[in-house]
Design a protein around this motif. Structure first.
Motif, PDB file in Angstrom:
ATOM      1  N   ARG A 171      44.028  37.989  45.278  1.00 50.42           N
ATOM      2  CA  ARG A 171      42.827  38.419  44.561  1.00 50.42           C
ATOM      3  C   ARG A 171      42.005  39.299  45.474  1.00 50.42           C
ATOM      4  O   ARG A 171      41.851  39.016  46.650  1.00 50.42           O
ATOM      5  CB  ARG A 171      42.009  37.209  44.131  1.00 50.42           C
ATOM      6  CG  ARG A 171      42.700  36.442  43.001  1.00 50.42           C
ATOM      7  CD  ARG A 171      41.796  35.454  42.332  1.00 50.42           C
ATOM      8  NE  ARG A 171      40.604  36.126  41.803  1.00 50.42           N
ATOM      9  CZ  ARG A 171      39.444  35.523  41.635  1.00 50.42           C
ATOM     10  NH1 ARG A 171      39.299  34.262  41.942  1.00 50.42           N
ATOM     11  NH2 ARG A 171      38.413  36.180  41.157  1.00 50.42           N
ATOM     12  N   PHE A 212      39.014  41.174  43.911  1.00 48.89           N
ATOM     13  CA  PHE A 212      37.672  41.218  43.350  1.00 48.89           C
ATOM     14  C   PHE A 212      37.187  39.805  43.033  1.00 48.89           C
ATOM     15  O   PHE A 212      37.956  38.925  42.689  1.00 48.89           O
ATOM     16  CB  PHE A 212      37.659  42.061  42.061  1.00 48.89           C
ATOM     17  CG  PHE A 212      38.076  43.475  42.308  1.00 48.89           C
ATOM     18  CD1 PHE A 212      37.208  44.368  42.912  1.00 48.89           C
ATOM     19  CD2 PHE A 212      39.343  43.920  41.965  1.00 48.89           C
ATOM     20  CE1 PHE A 212      37.586  45.670  43.158  1.00 48.89           C
ATOM     21  CE2 PHE A 212      39.726  45.223  42.199  1.00 48.89           C
ATOM     22  CZ  PHE A 212      38.848  46.105  42.806  1.00 48.89           C
ATOM     23  N   GLY A 213      35.879  39.620  43.156  1.00 45.85           N
ATOM     24  CA  GLY A 213      35.271  38.341  42.797  1.00 45.85           C
ATOM     25  C   GLY A 213      35.425  37.264  43.852  1.00 45.85           C
ATOM     26  O   GLY A 213      35.196  36.096  43.574  1.00 45.85           O
ATOM     27  N   ARG A 251      34.099  36.018  47.509  1.00 46.57           N
ATOM     28  CA  ARG A 251      33.074  36.187  48.529  1.00 46.57           C
ATOM     29  C   ARG A 251      33.742  36.177  49.893  1.00 46.57           C
ATOM     30  O   ARG A 251      34.503  35.283  50.222  1.00 46.57           O
ATOM     31  CB  ARG A 251      32.043  35.063  48.444  1.00 46.57           C
ATOM     32  CG  ARG A 251      30.976  35.212  49.504  1.00 46.57           C
ATOM     33  CD  ARG A 251      29.597  34.808  49.090  1.00 46.57           C
ATOM     34  NE  ARG A 251      29.148  35.218  47.787  1.00 46.57           N
ATOM     35  CZ  ARG A 251      28.634  36.422  47.490  1.00 46.57           C
ATOM     36  NH1 ARG A 251      28.541  37.334  48.400  1.00 46.57           N
ATOM     37  NH2 ARG A 251      28.223  36.688  46.285  1.00 46.57           N
ATOM     38  N   LYS A 295      24.337  35.392  47.559  1.00 47.91           N
ATOM     39  CA  LYS A 295      23.555  36.059  46.526  1.00 47.91           C
ATOM     40  C   LYS A 295      22.179  35.412  46.466  1.00 47.91           C
ATOM     41  O   LYS A 295      22.050  34.198  46.563  1.00 47.91           O
ATOM     42  CB  LYS A 295      24.229  35.917  45.159  1.00 47.91           C
ATOM     43  CG  LYS A 295      25.493  36.725  45.040  1.00 47.91           C
ATOM     44  CD  LYS A 295      26.048  36.589  43.640  1.00 47.91           C
ATOM     45  CE  LYS A 295      27.284  37.428  43.468  1.00 47.91           C
ATOM     46  NZ  LYS A 295      27.846  37.307  42.122  1.00 47.91           N
ATOM     47  N   GLN A 309      21.047  36.023  40.929  1.00 43.37           N
ATOM     48  CA  GLN A 309      21.861  35.144  40.103  1.00 43.37           C
ATOM     49  C   GLN A 309      21.261  34.957  38.723  1.00 43.37           C
ATOM     50  O   GLN A 309      21.968  34.674  37.769  1.00 43.37           O
ATOM     51  CB  GLN A 309      22.028  33.787  40.787  1.00 43.37           C
ATOM     52  CG  GLN A 309      22.876  33.881  42.040  1.00 43.37           C
ATOM     53  CD  GLN A 309      22.935  32.564  42.768  1.00 43.37           C
ATOM     54  OE1 GLN A 309      22.225  31.626  42.443  1.00 43.37           O
ATOM     55  NE2 GLN A 309      23.784  32.487  43.784  1.00 43.37           N
TER      56      GLN A 309
END
Length: 178
Positions: free
Chosen positions: A159, A161-162, A164, A171, A176
């Motif tokens: 993976r 994207f998405g 951390r 964030k 959020q």
């Protein structure tokens, strides 16, 4: 099948080629550019099949076998993949395949990984020259990899994207809520 017989053989060639690079004008140029960067500039190579670990401090222009105390960027790769990559035998599809099959992984913060892009070509040029100087015709004449091959894999692609990353700040609560 790996072009290297043993991990010790691989380690010796990696140390020789990295030393050649760091002792060259290319190594001087890289070290001068990194002198302005805060913190270490240590590249760690973790190679498998056969296994070897070496690290190079690009600022201090030193190479050593074994694990780095603090690596700025880490490359995990198979010996065959590294050999073919450094001899410029792989195209974009084959490099993508290395990534998809988890035979190549890059670790580190984005600035360090971007720095790898800047030193990749000068490093590559010293690999073949080092093998030639050391009389390693066996490695230079190793079989070429298949290119343009269509393959399938059961391995889930990593993976991108998405996820951390460790260097990314958390964030904010306000972001959020949006």
């Amino acid at each position: 099948m790996s072009p290297y017989r043993t991990g010790e053989d691989l380690e010796a060639e990696l140390v020789a080629f990295l030393t050649r690079f760091l002792d060259s004008d290319d190594g001087t140029t890289v070290a001068m550019g990194l002198a302005m960067v805060d913190g270490p500039a240590v590249l760690e190579l973790i190679v498998r099949d056969p296994d070897a670990v070496v690290h190079a401090d690009l600022k201090q222009r030193t190479v050593a076998a074994g694990w780095a105390d603090e690596a700025s960027a880490t490359v995990r790769i198979t010996a065959t993949g590294l050999h073919n990559l450094l001899l410029d035998r792989l195209g974009p599809v084959e490099i993508s395949r290395l990534l998809e099959e988890n035979d190549l992984a890059l670790e580190g913060p984005p600035p360090a990984l971007a720095g790898l892009l800047l030193v990749a070509e000068p490093l590559r040029l010293h690999y073949e020259a080092s093998l030639t100087e050391r009389g390693r015709d066996d490695l230079l004449s190793s079989p070429l990899p298949e290119v343009g091959e269509i393959w399938e894999t059961d391995v889930e692609p990593p993976r991108v994207f998405g996820i951390r990353r460790p260097w990314q700040p958390e964030k904010s609560s306000r972001a959020q809520q949006v």
